[in-house]
Design a protein around this motif. Structure first.
Motif, PDB file in Angstrom:
ATOM      1  N   ILE A 230       0.849  -1.203   0.000  1.00 13.23           N
ATOM      2  CA  ILE A 230       0.000   0.000   0.000  1.00 13.23           C
ATOM      3  C   ILE A 230       0.881   1.250   0.000  1.00 13.23           C
ATOM      4  CG2 ILE A 230      -1.633   1.339   1.386  1.00 13.23           C
ATOM      5  CD1 ILE A 230      -2.834  -1.347   2.299  1.00 13.23           C
ATOM      6  N   GLY A 231       1.955   1.216   0.796  1.00 22.21           N
ATOM      7  CA  GLY A 231       2.888   2.344   0.821  1.00 22.21           C
ATOM      8  C   GLY A 231       3.495   2.605  -0.552  1.00 22.21           C
ATOM      9  N   ASP A 232       3.820   1.529  -1.265  1.00 24.59           N
ATOM     10  CA  ASP A 232       4.353   1.680  -2.626  1.00 24.59           C
ATOM     11  C   ASP A 232       3.337   2.378  -3.529  1.00 24.59           C
ATOM     12  OD1 ASP A 232       6.628   0.336  -1.821  1.00 24.59           O
ATOM     13  OD2 ASP A 232       6.084  -1.576  -2.756  1.00 24.59           O
ATOM     14  N   TYR A 233       2.091   1.951  -3.432  1.00 25.01           N
ATOM     15  CA  TYR A 233       1.046   2.555  -4.275  1.00 25.01           C
ATOM     16  C   TYR A 233       0.837   4.035  -3.950  1.00 25.01           C
ATOM     17  CZ  TYR A 233      -0.553  -2.054  -5.955  1.00 25.01           C
ATOM     18  OH  TYR A 233      -0.645  -3.293  -6.553  1.00 25.01           O
ATOM     19  N   LEU A 234       0.880   4.368  -2.662  1.00 30.03           N
ATOM     20  CA  LEU A 234       0.590   5.738  -2.223  1.00 30.03           C
ATOM     21  C   LEU A 234       1.841   6.601  -2.106  1.00 30.03           C
ATOM     22  CD1 LEU A 234      -2.115   4.994   0.510  1.00 30.03           C
ATOM     23  CD2 LEU A 234      -2.482   5.931  -1.774  1.00 30.03           C
ATOM     24  N   GLN A 235       2.997   5.987  -2.311  1.00 28.17           N
ATOM     25  CA  GLN A 235       4.286   6.684  -2.211  1.00 28.17           C
ATOM     26  C   GLN A 235       4.477   7.298  -0.821  1.00 28.17           C
ATOM     27  OE1 GLN A 235       3.974   9.214  -5.814  1.00 28.17           O
ATOM     28  NE2 GLN A 235       5.497   7.845  -6.738  1.00 28.17           N
ATOM     29  N   ILE A 236       4.162   6.479   0.180  1.00 25.48           N
ATOM     30  CA  ILE A 236       4.409   6.837   1.573  1.00 25.48           C
ATOM     31  C   ILE A 236       5.100   5.656   2.241  1.00 25.48           C
ATOM     32  CG2 ILE A 236       2.475   8.469   1.730  1.00 25.48           C
ATOM     33  CD1 ILE A 236       0.830   6.321   3.120  1.00 25.48           C
ATOM     34  N   SER A 237       5.623   5.867   3.430  1.00 26.39           N
ATOM     35  CA  SER A 237       6.369   4.812   4.109  1.00 26.39           C
ATOM     36  C   SER A 237       5.445   3.746   4.690  1.00 26.39           C
ATOM     37  CB  SER A 237       7.218   5.406   5.236  1.00 26.39           C
ATOM     38  OG  SER A 237       6.379   5.900   6.266  1.00 26.39           O
ATOM     39  N   LYS A 238       6.001   2.566   4.883  1.00 27.00           N
ATOM     40  CA  LYS A 238       5.268   1.502   5.562  1.00 27.00           C
ATOM     41  C   LYS A 238       4.868   1.949   6.962  1.00 27.00           C
ATOM     42  CE  LYS A 238       7.576  -2.270   6.718  1.00 27.00           C
ATOM     43  NZ  LYS A 238       8.218  -3.617   6.628  1.00 27.00           N
ATOM     44  N   GLU A 239       5.743   2.736   7.603  1.00 26.21           N
ATOM     45  CA  GLU A 239       5.451   3.251   8.952  1.00 26.21           C
ATOM     46  C   GLU A 239       4.215   4.133   8.956  1.00 26.21           C
ATOM     47  OE1 GLU A 239       9.650   1.983   8.836  1.00 26.21           O
ATOM     48  OE2 GLU A 239       8.413   3.219   7.505  1.00 26.21           O
ATOM     49  N   GLU A 240       4.099   4.970   7.944  1.00 30.23           N
ATOM     50  CA  GLU A 240       2.920   5.840   7.874  1.00 30.23           C
ATOM     51  C   GLU A 240       1.660   5.033   7.606  1.00 30.23           C
ATOM     52  OE1 GLU A 240       1.201   9.854   5.636  1.00 30.23           O
ATOM     53  OE2 GLU A 240       3.262   9.210   5.256  1.00 30.23           O
ATOM     54  N   VAL A 241       1.756   4.024   6.755  1.00 32.85           N
ATOM     55  CA  VAL A 241       0.607   3.141   6.503  1.00 32.85           C
ATOM     56  C   VAL A 241       0.171   2.476   7.803  1.00 32.85           C
ATOM     57  CG1 VAL A 241      -0.198   1.061   5.314  1.00 32.85           C
ATOM     58  CG2 VAL A 241       1.221   2.724   4.099  1.00 32.85           C
ATOM     59  N   ALA A 242       1.137   1.955   8.563  1.00 29.74           N
ATOM     60  CA  ALA A 242       0.819   1.288   9.829  1.00 29.74           C
ATOM     61  C   ALA A 242       0.125   2.250  10.792  1.00 29.74           C
ATOM     62  CB  ALA A 242       2.099   0.734  10.459  1.00 29.74           C
ATOM     63  N   GLN A 243       0.674   3.438  10.927  1.00 25.31           N
ATOM     64  CA  GLN A 243       0.148   4.404  11.899  1.00 25.31           C
ATOM     65  C   GLN A 243      -1.246   4.891  11.511  1.00 25.31           C
ATOM     66  OE1 GLN A 243      -0.046   8.160  11.611  1.00 25.31           O
ATOM     67  NE2 GLN A 243      -1.048   8.052  13.614  1.00 25.31           N
ATOM     68  N   LYS A 244      -1.427   5.226  10.227  1.00 20.60           N
ATOM     69  CA  LYS A 244      -2.714   5.782   9.786  1.00 20.60           C
ATOM     70  C   LYS A 244      -3.804   4.710   9.801  1.00 20.60           C
ATOM     71  CE  LYS A 244      -1.707  10.133   8.777  1.00 20.60           C
ATOM     72  NZ  LYS A 244      -1.418  10.552   7.408  1.00 20.60           N
ATOM     73  N   THR A 245      -3.493   3.513   9.323  1.00 20.60           N
ATOM     74  CA  THR A 245      -4.520   2.464   9.300  1.00 20.60           C
ATOM     75  C   THR A 245      -4.859   2.000  10.713  1.00 20.60           C
ATOM     76  OG1 THR A 245      -2.818   0.765   8.901  1.00 20.60           O
ATOM     77  CG2 THR A 245      -3.970   1.660   6.977  1.00 20.60           C
ATOM     78  N   LYS A 246      -3.871   2.016  11.596  1.00 22.55           N
ATOM     79  CA  LYS A 246      -4.147   1.700  13.003  1.00 22.55           C
ATOM     80  C   LYS A 246      -5.138   2.710  13.583  1.00 22.55           C
ATOM     81  CE  LYS A 246      -1.947   1.796  17.568  1.00 22.55           C
ATOM     82  NZ  LYS A 246      -0.661   1.855  18.307  1.00 22.55           N
ATOM     83  N   GLN A 247      -4.915   3.977  13.337  1.00 16.88           N
ATOM     84  CA  GLN A 247      -5.813   4.999  13.874  1.00 16.88           C
ATOM     85  C   GLN A 247      -7.206   4.888  13.266  1.00 16.88           C
ATOM     86  OE1 GLN A 247      -4.774   6.900  16.520  1.00 16.88           O
ATOM     87  NE2 GLN A 247      -7.003   7.134  16.626  1.00 16.88           N
ATOM     88  N   ASN A 248      -7.271   4.585  11.961  1.00 16.81           N
ATOM     89  CA  ASN A 248      -8.571   4.396  11.318  1.00 16.81           C
ATOM     90  C   ASN A 248      -9.354   3.264  11.981  1.00 16.81           C
ATOM     91  OD1 ASN A 248      -7.759   6.365   9.515  1.00 16.81           O
ATOM     92  ND2 ASN A 248      -7.245   4.933   7.880  1.00 16.81           N
TER      93      ASN A 248
END
Length: 258
Positions: A230-248
Motif C-alpha cells: 500500500i505504501g508503494d502505491y501511495l508513495q508513503i512509508s510503511k510506517e505511515e501506513v501502519a500508523q494511519k490504518t491503526k488509527q482508522n
C-alpha cells in the motif's frame, strides 16, 4: 511499528495444530490487535475461546456470514442476537452478500443483511461486510440503510475506483488485504487514487495470503507485507501506513468493556 489486523479467522481449525506459535509470530510482527469476524453459530465457541486465551489481542465480532445463510438463517440470527444482547462485541460481522459460491439463497442473504444492519444501528456498532461478486448489490443495501451513523468496513475490497468512491462517500472504510499484492488484483488502479484515511489493513487469514505466500495458509503476521505494498502505491512509508490504518481502525471499533 504497531499494526491492527481488522479481519482474521484466527480461531479457524486451520490453526489448531500451532495456534500458540502463530500468535507469537503475530506479536513478533508488531500486530497489537486481531479483530475476529464470526461465521455462523458453530464458530462462536472457538472464537470466544481465542478471546479468552489471548485477551486484549483477539477481539470478537458477531454476525452470520452470507455463505452460511441457509434455510435455518432465522434460527441462527436469533442465537446471535441473544449474544449481542448479553455481552459486547466490536462489530456486527462478518455479514453481507456472496454471489460467487451459491446464488440460491440470495434473497435470504439480503434479508439477513438488512436484519443485521438493523442490529448495528440499534447498538451503535460498525458492520464488517463481505461482498464477493456482489459489490454493487451490497453498496445499494448499505446506501438505503445509511442514516449518518452507520459505519464499517467493506472487507476484502477488490472493486473499481467508482465503487470505492461510493463506499467512502457513505463514510465506510476499505479493507485491504493480500489481493493488493496480486499481479492482476486490480487494486493498483484504485489505491493510488484513495487517501490512506479511508483504508484499514486485513489478511482474512487463513485465506488469501499475500505474495510471496499466495496459495499457502495466511497469517496476520503477513500484515507488514500488505502495508508495504500500500505504501508503494501511495508513495508513503510503511510506517505511515501502519500508523494511519491503526488509527482508522481504532476510530471505528469501540473498546470492548468500555
Amino acid at each position: 511499528m504497531n499494526y491492527i489486523e481488522t479481519h482474521a479467522h484466527i480461531y479457524s481449525t486451520k490453526f489448531d495444530s500451532d495456534r500458540d506459535q502463530v500468535i507469537q509470530d503475530i506479536k513478533d510482527a508488531g500486530i497489537e490487535r486481531v479483530y475476529m469476524p464470526n461465521v455462523d453459530v458453530s464458530t462462536i465457541d472457538a472464537m470466544l475461546a481465542c478471546e479468552e486465551k489471548y485477551p486484549g489481542l483477539c477481539i470478537p465480532m458477531m454476525g452470520l456470514h452470507p455463505c452460511d445463510v441457509k434455510e435455518d438463517f432465522q434460527e441462527q440470527l436469533a442465537i446471535m442476537k441473544d449474544w449481542l444482547d448479553k455481552r459486547q462485541f466490536a462489530a456486527v460481522g462478518e455479514i453481507g452478500l456472496d454471489l460467487y459460491w451459491d446464488k440460491s439463497y440470495f434473497e435470504q442473504q439480503k434479508e439477513a443483511l438488512k436484519i443485521q444492519i438493523g442490529w448495528a444501528k440499534e447498538k451503535d456498532l460498525p458492520i464488517v461486510l463481505h461482498c464477493r461478486d456482489s459489490m454493487d448489490e451490497t453498496i445499494a443495501i448499505v446506501k438505503e440503510a445509511s442514516d449518518g451513523k452507520l459505519r464499517g468496513i467493506f472487507h476484502c475490497f477488490n472493486g473499481n475506483l467508482a465503487q470505492a468512491k461510493q463506499i467512502i462517500d457513505m463514510g465506510f472504510l476499505l479493507g485491504i488485504g493480500g489481493v493488493a499484492t496480486f499481479k492482476n488484483g486490480g487494486l493498483d488502479q484504485v489505491i493510488p487514487e484513495i487517501s490512506i484515511d479511508h483504508l484499514v489493513l486485513e489478511t482474512d487469514a487463513p485465506y488469501l495470503a499475500p505474495v510471496p505466500f499466495r496459495g499457502k495458509r495466511n497469517s496476520p503476521a503477513y500484515l507488514p507485507i500488505i502495508a508495504e505494498k500500500i505504501g508503494d502505491y501511495l508513495q508513503i512509508s510503511k510506517e505511515e501506513v501502519a500508523q494511519k490504518t491503526k488509527q482508522n481502525a481504532l476510530n471505528l471499533f469501540r473498546e470492548i468493556g468500555s
